[in-house]
Scaffold this active site. Structure first.
Site, short mmCIF file in Angstrom:
data_model
loop_
_atom_site.label_atom_id
_atom_site.label_comp_id
_atom_site.label_asym_id
_atom_site.label_seq_id
_atom_site.Cartn_x
_atom_site.Cartn_y
_atom_site.Cartn_z
N GLU A 183 0.85 -1.19 0.00
CA GLU A 183 0.00 0.00 0.00
C GLU A 183 0.88 1.24 0.00
OE1 GLU A 183 -2.51 -0.33 3.41
OE2 GLU A 183 -3.84 -1.81 2.48
N ARG A 210 1.56 22.03 11.05
CA ARG A 210 1.35 20.78 10.32
C ARG A 210 0.61 19.82 11.24
NH1 ARG A 210 1.43 21.93 5.10
NH2 ARG A 210 3.41 22.87 4.41
N ALA A 214 6.63 26.10 -0.48
CA ALA A 214 6.48 24.82 -1.16
C ALA A 214 5.02 24.61 -1.53
CB ALA A 214 6.97 23.67 -0.28
N LEU A 232 2.04 21.75 -3.89
CA LEU A 232 1.74 20.57 -4.67
C LEU A 232 1.79 20.86 -6.17
CD1 LEU A 232 -1.39 19.35 -2.68
CD2 LEU A 232 0.89 18.31 -2.64
N GLU A 252 4.28 29.40 -5.87
CA GLU A 252 4.32 29.20 -4.43
C GLU A 252 5.15 30.28 -3.74
OE1 GLU A 252 2.49 27.23 -2.78
OE2 GLU A 252 1.70 26.11 -4.48
#
Length: 213
Positions: free
Chosen positions: A48, A74, A86, A88, A103
């Site tokens: 997985e 976080r 940073a 995605l 970003e």
């Protein structure tokens, strides 16, 4: 007689046959998948992993060789971490350098005239296919006030701090900084600087490790 040349150390593609794959959970950002893999003599196993779009990070360095860090909450680790800008790679077909520039502008209100590839890595290859590219951004200038991004959620109250690169290295080695892009990026920047920046690669360097190439 000359010394023998040491073999080059380099990761290489070596996919094993995937006998079946299934979606365990569909998430907002990434999915959890389960693959049945044929390892040959190792047998058939199920693994997985998080199917992740990838990400970019930016080590922004000013003329005084200070690196920009942001303190951001976080939730999975229940901590506020010092991180570089940073984000995605969640826009289909977006160039990675363009994503990094976006970003930097959205999170730090900065633009950069000079971009180089600093380092590439997998964030957690035992459980995720997330590939991350860290750029070095220099020749910085502020984003005009009327073009600045309105930050929300965890980004709404981020603290911005400029830290001397040597001090940032010391913070990493002392165990005070834990964000992987900060750790990898800061150490890579210091190492590259020590070598006269000769290790830097052009911003458009191919990145085959990114999902989808």
């Amino acid at each position: 007689m000359g010394a023998a040349t040491a073999p080059v150390v380099a990761d290489v593609p070596a996919p094993r046959p995937v006998l079946s794959t299934g979606l365990v959970h569909e998430g907002r950002v990434f999915d959890l998948r389960a693959d049945k893999v044929d390892l040959g003599e190792g047998g058939r196993v199920t693994r997985e992993y998080l199917d992740h779009p990838g990400a970019v990070a930016v080590i922004a360095l000013d003329d005084d060789e200070r690196v920009l860090l942001l303190r951001q909450y976080r939730h999975p680790v229940r901590r506020e971490l010092w991180e570089p800008p940073a984000g995605l790679l969640d826009v289909e077909g977006e160039d990675a350098r363009d994503a990094a520039a976006r970003e930097l502008a959205e999170e730090a209100d900065l633009r950069a005239a000079r971009w180089d590839v600093l380092v590439d890595y997998y964030t957690s290859p035992g459980g995720s296919n997330e590939a991350l590219r860290v750029y070095l951004a220099r020749d910085l200038s502020p984003v005009p006030d009327d073009e600045r991004h309105v930050r929300e959620a965890e980004e709404a109250d981020m603290e911005v701090r400029w830290v001397a690169l040597d001090d940032a290295v010391a913070a990493v080695l002392a165990g005070r900084v834990h964000n992987p892009s900060a750790v990898v990026g800061i150490l890579a920047a210091a190492t590259s600087r020590a070598g006269g920046w000769a290790s830097l690669r052009p911003a458009g360097t191919p990145w085959p490790e990114r999902r989808g190439g």
